[in-house]
Design a protein around this motif. Structure first.
Motif, PDB file in Angstrom:
ATOM      1  N   PRO A  72      43.303  27.222  43.780  1.00  0.00           N
ATOM      2  CA  PRO A  72      43.144  28.444  44.586  1.00  0.00           C
ATOM      3  C   PRO A  72      44.424  28.896  45.273  1.00  0.00           C
ATOM      4  O   PRO A  72      44.556  30.076  45.630  1.00  0.00           O
ATOM      5  CB  PRO A  72      42.079  28.045  45.624  1.00  0.00           C
ATOM      6  CG  PRO A  72      41.355  26.889  45.026  1.00  0.00           C
ATOM      7  CD  PRO A  72      42.408  26.149  44.259  1.00  0.00           C
ATOM      8  N   GLU A  73      45.371  27.960  45.463  1.00  0.00           N
ATOM      9  CA  GLU A  73      46.619  28.308  46.130  1.00  0.00           C
ATOM     10  C   GLU A  73      47.619  28.984  45.195  1.00  0.00           C
ATOM     11  O   GLU A  73      48.641  29.516  45.644  1.00  0.00           O
ATOM     12  CB  GLU A  73      47.259  27.047  46.728  1.00  0.00           C
ATOM     13  CG  GLU A  73      46.370  26.288  47.695  1.00  0.00           C
ATOM     14  CD  GLU A  73      46.051  27.095  48.945  1.00  0.00           C
ATOM     15  OE1 GLU A  73      46.927  27.871  49.389  1.00  0.00           O
ATOM     16  OE2 GLU A  73      44.930  26.957  49.459  1.00  0.00           O
ATOM     17  N   LEU A  74      47.353  28.945  43.882  1.00  0.00           N
ATOM     18  CA  LEU A  74      48.282  29.522  42.904  1.00  0.00           C
ATOM     19  C   LEU A  74      47.801  30.838  42.320  1.00  0.00           C
ATOM     20  O   LEU A  74      48.611  31.635  41.831  1.00  0.00           O
ATOM     21  CB  LEU A  74      48.507  28.534  41.747  1.00  0.00           C
ATOM     22  CG  LEU A  74      49.236  27.233  42.046  1.00  0.00           C
ATOM     23  CD1 LEU A  74      49.321  26.396  40.769  1.00  0.00           C
ATOM     24  CD2 LEU A  74      50.628  27.476  42.601  1.00  0.00           C
ATOM     25  N   THR A  75      46.495  31.060  42.331  1.00  0.00           N
ATOM     26  CA  THR A  75      45.944  32.172  41.558  1.00  0.00           C
ATOM     27  C   THR A  75      46.197  33.543  42.174  1.00  0.00           C
ATOM     28  O   THR A  75      45.800  34.553  41.585  1.00  0.00           O
ATOM     29  CB  THR A  75      44.428  31.974  41.333  1.00  0.00           C
ATOM     30  OG1 THR A  75      43.791  31.695  42.584  1.00  0.00           O
ATOM     31  CG2 THR A  75      44.175  30.824  40.370  1.00  0.00           C
ATOM     32  N   ASP A  76      46.843  33.599  43.328  1.00  0.00           N
ATOM     33  CA  ASP A  76      47.224  34.910  43.850  1.00  0.00           C
ATOM     34  C   ASP A  76      48.436  35.467  43.117  1.00  0.00           C
ATOM     35  O   ASP A  76      48.665  36.675  43.097  1.00  0.00           O
ATOM     36  CB  ASP A  76      47.513  34.828  45.354  1.00  0.00           C
ATOM     37  CG  ASP A  76      48.690  33.912  45.674  1.00  0.00           C
ATOM     38  OD1 ASP A  76      48.926  32.956  44.899  1.00  0.00           O
ATOM     39  OD2 ASP A  76      49.364  34.137  46.693  1.00  0.00           O
ATOM     40  N   ARG A  77      49.223  34.595  42.450  1.00  0.00           N
ATOM     41  CA  ARG A  77      50.453  35.038  41.801  1.00  0.00           C
ATOM     42  C   ARG A  77      50.648  34.493  40.393  1.00  0.00           C
ATOM     43  O   ARG A  77      51.627  34.866  39.720  1.00  0.00           O
ATOM     44  CB  ARG A  77      51.667  34.682  42.660  1.00  0.00           C
ATOM     45  CG  ARG A  77      51.861  33.195  42.924  1.00  0.00           C
ATOM     46  CD  ARG A  77      52.855  32.981  44.060  1.00  0.00           C
ATOM     47  NE  ARG A  77      53.227  31.590  44.265  1.00  0.00           N
ATOM     48  CZ  ARG A  77      52.500  30.709  44.942  1.00  0.00           C
ATOM     49  NH1 ARG A  77      51.318  31.054  45.432  1.00  0.00           N
ATOM     50  NH2 ARG A  77      52.942  29.469  45.119  1.00  0.00           N
ATOM     51  N   TYR A  78      49.747  33.619  39.939  1.00  0.00           N
ATOM     52  CA  TYR A  78      49.859  33.065  38.598  1.00  0.00           C
ATOM     53  C   TYR A  78      48.509  33.097  37.879  1.00  0.00           C
ATOM     54  O   TYR A  78      47.451  33.038  38.521  1.00  0.00           O
ATOM     55  CB  TYR A  78      50.335  31.597  38.642  1.00  0.00           C
ATOM     56  CG  TYR A  78      51.718  31.437  39.209  1.00  0.00           C
ATOM     57  CD1 TYR A  78      52.837  31.840  38.488  1.00  0.00           C
ATOM     58  CD2 TYR A  78      51.909  30.887  40.477  1.00  0.00           C
ATOM     59  CE1 TYR A  78      54.114  31.700  39.022  1.00  0.00           C
ATOM     60  CE2 TYR A  78      53.185  30.747  41.015  1.00  0.00           C
ATOM     61  CZ  TYR A  78      54.278  31.159  40.277  1.00  0.00           C
ATOM     62  OH  TYR A  78      55.539  31.020  40.804  1.00  0.00           O
ATOM     63  N   ARG A  79      48.585  33.172  36.575  1.00  0.00           N
ATOM     64  CA  ARG A  79      47.409  32.867  35.755  1.00  0.00           C
ATOM     65  C   ARG A  79      47.418  31.361  35.555  1.00  0.00           C
ATOM     66  O   ARG A  79      48.380  30.808  34.994  1.00  0.00           O
ATOM     67  CB  ARG A  79      47.473  33.596  34.411  1.00  0.00           C
ATOM     68  CG  ARG A  79      46.276  33.320  33.509  1.00  0.00           C
ATOM     69  CD  ARG A  79      46.389  34.091  32.205  1.00  0.00           C
ATOM     70  NE  ARG A  79      45.286  33.786  31.308  1.00  0.00           N
ATOM     71  CZ  ARG A  79      45.134  34.278  30.079  1.00  0.00           C
ATOM     72  NH1 ARG A  79      46.047  35.127  29.606  1.00  0.00           N
ATOM     73  NH2 ARG A  79      44.095  33.946  29.332  1.00  0.00           N
ATOM     74  N   VAL A  80      46.382  30.697  36.013  1.00  0.00           N
ATOM     75  CA  VAL A  80      46.335  29.234  36.032  1.00  0.00           C
ATOM     76  C   VAL A  80      45.302  28.739  35.032  1.00  0.00           C
ATOM     77  O   VAL A  80      44.132  29.154  35.068  1.00  0.00           O
ATOM     78  CB  VAL A  80      45.995  28.719  37.442  1.00  0.00           C
ATOM     79  CG1 VAL A  80      45.935  27.197  37.458  1.00  0.00           C
ATOM     80  CG2 VAL A  80      47.029  29.212  38.455  1.00  0.00           C
ATOM     81  N   ILE A  81      45.733  27.854  34.152  1.00  0.00           N
ATOM     82  CA  ILE A  81      44.863  27.281  33.130  1.00  0.00           C
ATOM     83  C   ILE A  81      44.887  25.765  33.271  1.00  0.00           C
ATOM     84  O   ILE A  81      45.940  25.159  33.477  1.00  0.00           O
ATOM     85  CB  ILE A  81      45.337  27.667  31.713  1.00  0.00           C
ATOM     86  CG1 ILE A  81      45.337  29.194  31.545  1.00  0.00           C
ATOM     87  CG2 ILE A  81      44.462  27.010  30.648  1.00  0.00           C
ATOM     88  CD1 ILE A  81      46.037  29.664  30.279  1.00  0.00           C
ATOM     89  N   THR A  82      43.723  25.155  33.174  1.00  0.00           N
ATOM     90  CA  THR A  82      43.655  23.704  33.050  1.00  0.00           C
ATOM     91  C   THR A  82      42.538  23.358  32.083  1.00  0.00           C
ATOM     92  O   THR A  82      41.707  24.202  31.737  1.00  0.00           O
ATOM     93  CB  THR A  82      43.462  23.011  34.410  1.00  0.00           C
ATOM     94  OG1 THR A  82      43.644  21.595  34.236  1.00  0.00           O
ATOM     95  CG2 THR A  82      42.079  23.269  34.987  1.00  0.00           C
ATOM     96  N   MET A  83      42.539  22.124  31.623  1.00  0.00           N
ATOM     97  CA  MET A  83      41.569  21.677  30.624  1.00  0.00           C
ATOM     98  C   MET A  83      41.282  20.203  30.827  1.00  0.00           C
ATOM     99  O   MET A  83      42.048  19.486  31.481  1.00  0.00           O
ATOM    100  CB  MET A  83      42.114  21.891  29.206  1.00  0.00           C
ATOM    101  CG  MET A  83      43.364  21.057  28.921  1.00  0.00           C
ATOM    102  SD  MET A  83      44.082  21.291  27.260  1.00  0.00           S
ATOM    103  CE  MET A  83      42.843  20.478  26.244  1.00  0.00           C
ATOM    104  N   ASP A  84      40.176  19.744  30.256  1.00  0.00           N
ATOM    105  CA  ASP A  84      39.911  18.308  30.206  1.00  0.00           C
ATOM    106  C   ASP A  84      40.584  17.746  28.959  1.00  0.00           C
ATOM    107  O   ASP A  84      40.305  18.194  27.830  1.00  0.00           O
ATOM    108  CB  ASP A  84      38.401  18.039  30.138  1.00  0.00           C
ATOM    109  CG  ASP A  84      37.709  18.314  31.459  1.00  0.00           C
ATOM    110  OD1 ASP A  84      38.398  18.657  32.438  1.00  0.00           O
ATOM    111  OD2 ASP A  84      36.464  18.198  31.510  1.00  0.00           O
TER     112      ASP A  84
END
Length: 295
Positions: A72-84
């Protein structure tokens, strides 16, 4: 580093989840089919026209469990992707666990999501995966942020591997007491954060400790660190007893132009004391992104 040490560190993190970061703020993930590879669980949030940061998690966690205070701290300025990752949570099931496959899975996810290039950020095991993603697909990885990690994992030591396999066999025998969690319950964020975290933690089979140790032990980037030619930040957990700071600093010594960012925490600092991790990590991502933009 032994996988048993990482297990203990991860369990401590689950017991002391960061209260200031409620999981109710997390984005919703989904299953994603990777043609010819299998199905994994992916979270993709933030502005679609923003720079992309791909977050890669540590061993014995999931994408969300490792990164939930940070996303939540990054999504104001980045598209954030993570995966299992493979063998973790809702990741791909395969015959062998190897970090090179995990790195190729990252690229396959990026392909499916229409992401041509990205900054690869990894914590512990995820740092090894991020390095391999650059080595195997240098045209796709434009920057690296390497956290609480090094150019090798000491699980390759035969004694460590044997210990991990013994621990895994004991956990296999006791699996009725620590059942693997699957299904919709993993997405339930209505209760206390610690309940959600325990579900995430037990979604990975703890009986596979030895197998994870085998996979980690095969990773060693020391021969090609000097070839890394993308902006790189190294986030050092200065009180780390699992991946000691001296091994993290090998990345700074070996990668040309790598920039150091310190976190006053131990190996589970992305969760335990996350308030001390999120800021320096965000600064590291901003630094790398600015360098990529200049290039």
């Amino acid at each position: 580093m032994s996988v048993r040490d990482v297990y203990a560190s991860a369990l401590r993190a689950v017991r002391h989840v960061a209260a200031p970061y409620p999981v109710g703020d997390l984005p919703t993930g989904r299953a994603l089919e990777l043609p010819g590879r299998g199905t994994t669980f992916v979270v993709d949030d933030g502005p679609r026209d923003a720079p992309v940061v791909f977050l890669m998690h540590s061993v014995l966690t999931t994408g969300l469990l490792c990164w939930y205070p940070t996303i939540p701290e990054l999504t104001d300025r980045y598209r954030v992707i993570t995966m299992d990752q493979r063998w973790h949570g809702r990741g791909i099931r395969s015959d062998v666990f190897d970090l090179t496959d995990c790195a190729d899975d990252v690229i396959a996810v990026a392909d499916q999501l229409g992401v041509p290039t990205f900054t690869a950020a990894g914590f512990s095991m995820g740092g090894g995966i991020a390095q391999l993603a650059w080595q195997r697909h240098p045209d796709r990885v434009r920057g690296l942020v390497l956290c609480s990690t090094g150019p090798y994992f000491s699980t390759r030591d035969p004694d460590n591997l044997a210990s991990a396999h013994r621990t895994g066999r004991r956990l296999q025998a006791a699996r009725r007491l620590i059942p693997r969690v699957t299904g919709p319950g993993l997405d339930d964020t209505s209760g206390h954060t610690s309940v959600w975290a325990l579900r995430q933690f037990f979604s990975t089979s703890l009986a596979e400790l030895g197998t994870f140790g085998d996979g980690l032990g095969r990773f060693d980037s020391r021969d090609w660190l000097a070839e890394i030619d993308v902006p790189t930040a190294v986030v050092v957990s200065v009180h780390d007893r699992v991946v000691e700071p001296a091994r993290q600093e090998l990345l700074l010594d070996g990668i040309p132009g790598a920039r150091r960012f310190d976190v006053q925490g131990g190996h589970a600092c992305c969760v335990i004391g996350a308030e001390r991790f999120v800021g320096p990590f965000g600064d590291a991502v901003d630094h790398v992104t600015a360098q990529v933009t200049v290039v």
